[in-house]
Motif scaffolding. Structure first.
Motif: not given
Length: 391
Positions: A344-352, A22-28, A385-391, A376-381
């Motif tokens: 809905x974890x199963x829905x999240x897993x499906x779209x991931x 996963x990359x975050x690109x920061x540029x002007x 439910x707390x998106x702040x804690x997602x890796x 939610x889509x990119x998280x590993x868990x």
């Protein structure tokens, strides 16, 4: 002449090659971020790490989506031609040619259309009509306007107490239209409660009268040669309000105190002496700090509670009307998609799995609810439910 290598060439190469990171690109502006985004999309296809229907490129305006789609198609066509006759690149050519053939299956669009796509694929889990209509901004504005007027009629016929409560706070329903519009744009924001306790108008009325009586004795009654200073002008306005309007009406009383909620600025040569100027300024500042600001705090909290009591049912009515007609505005699409993925974890897993790679243009423009959907889509868990804690 050979081109000089760019100072950030290694970073640009990483965008094309580090496809499992996963990359975050920061540029002007104008530095080539969109070009690098397209490069990464092509690299995902060429490597076989993604297919045309398993990645999503999310933008935040339709104009940006159209531009990205056009540039991607152009570069994809060039890439197919570039490897067409190279035997060693036959697999890459086949992947790219397949992607070009099924280009319409690629998702390149706004965050709102991305959320709508998710909702249409799994509407049952969110108790949503699969044939819901997406409201454009102008459509939503017109629909919201109509709902507001319908609610006002409903309130006049069925909820006279709410209108009386507004009058007690010195407000009319028509004055709250702008607040209704603003709150409807941010349904995810929790309201801060006000206070149901009215200010002690009688006490503040007496305090103000006593202060003005003292002020009349100390503020020059004749206009100074160089004109009134700011504090003198303010006090003259208060004297005039007292004479013409009186302070029996709560609204006039509190409006007068609001006028006085400013620093007492004096110009010493407009007063009989420096001591009198500074003495009255200090007296005014003390009155403002001890009486005015406390009165206004109570008044604003009281009015806030009455405003919310009137607007919350209006917002509910607006939502009920959208739900009843299966219409979703942009905020609905974001909120419901977030709720669907969160609960809905199963829905999240499906779209991931469905979207193995998500590329986001102008990520710095995301608001929290948009970021929540993406994480939610990119998280590993998928259970978190707390998106702040997602890796």
């Amino acid at each position: 002449m050979d081109k000089k290598p760019l100072l950030d060439e290694k970073a640009r190469d990483k965008i094309r090659t580090a496809l499992d990171t996963t990359l975050l690109v920061e540029a002007g502006a104008g530095s080539g971020k969109t070009h690098s985004l397209v490069d990464r999309m092509l690299a995902l296809l060429a490597s076989g790490k993604a297919r045309i229907n398993t990645f999503a490129a999310v933008t935040f305006t339709r104009k940006a989506a159209a531009e990205l789609r056009g540039r991607f198609q152009t570069e994809l066509e060039k890439a197919v031609l570039a490897v067409r006759d190279r035997e060693e690149d036959k697999e890459i050519h086949d992947r790219l040619r397949e992607a070009l053939h099924y280009l319409e299956q690629a998702f390149i669009g706004t965050i709102h259309s991305f959320c709508a796509k998710i909702l249409r694929e799994r509407p049952i889990e969110i108790a949503l009509d699969p044939d819901f209509k997406e409201l454009e901004e102008i459509e939503n504005s017109i629909f919201r306007e109509n709902c507001w007027h319908e609610y006002l009629v409903k309130a006049r016929l069925e909820d006279e107490e709410a209108l009386v409560a507004l009058e007690q706070a010195g407000l009319t329903a028509e004055e709250l239209k702008e607040s209704f519009d603003s709150l409807s744009l941010y349904p995810e924001v929790a309201f801060i409660e006000g206070s149901d306790e009215e200010p002690d108008y009688g006490a503040y009325r007496r305090e103000l009268k006593d202060f003005l009586e003292m002020a009349r004795e100390r503020v020059p009654s004749e206009r100074p040669e160089k004109g009134w200073d700011k504090l003198q002008s303010l006090m003259n306005r208060c004297f005039l309000r007292q004479e013409k309007l009186g302070f029996k009406d709560h609204g006039v009383l509190m409006e007068t105190l609001e006028l006085m909620d400013k620093k007492g600025d004096v110009t010493q040569n407009r007063w009989p002496s420096k001591e009198e100027a500074m003495g009255f300024r200090d007296a005014f500042d003390s009155f403002r700090a001890d009486v005015v600001q406390e009165a206004l705090r109570q008044w604003r909290e009281f009015r806030h509670s009455k405003i919310l009591a009137f607007l919350e049912p209006a917002l509910d009515y607006f939502k009920e009307r959208r739900t009843g007609q299966s219409k979703l505005n942009f905020q609905d699409q974001l909120m419901l998609a977030s709720e669907l993925l969160r609960d809905n974890p199963e829905v999240r897993q499906y779209f991931s799995r469905r979207f193995s790679h998500i590329l986001v243009d102008e990520f710095q423009d995301t608001d929290p609810i948009q970021a929540e959907v993406l994480l939610y889509l990119a998280g590993t868990d998928v259970e978190e439910k707390d998106w702040h804690k997602l890796v």
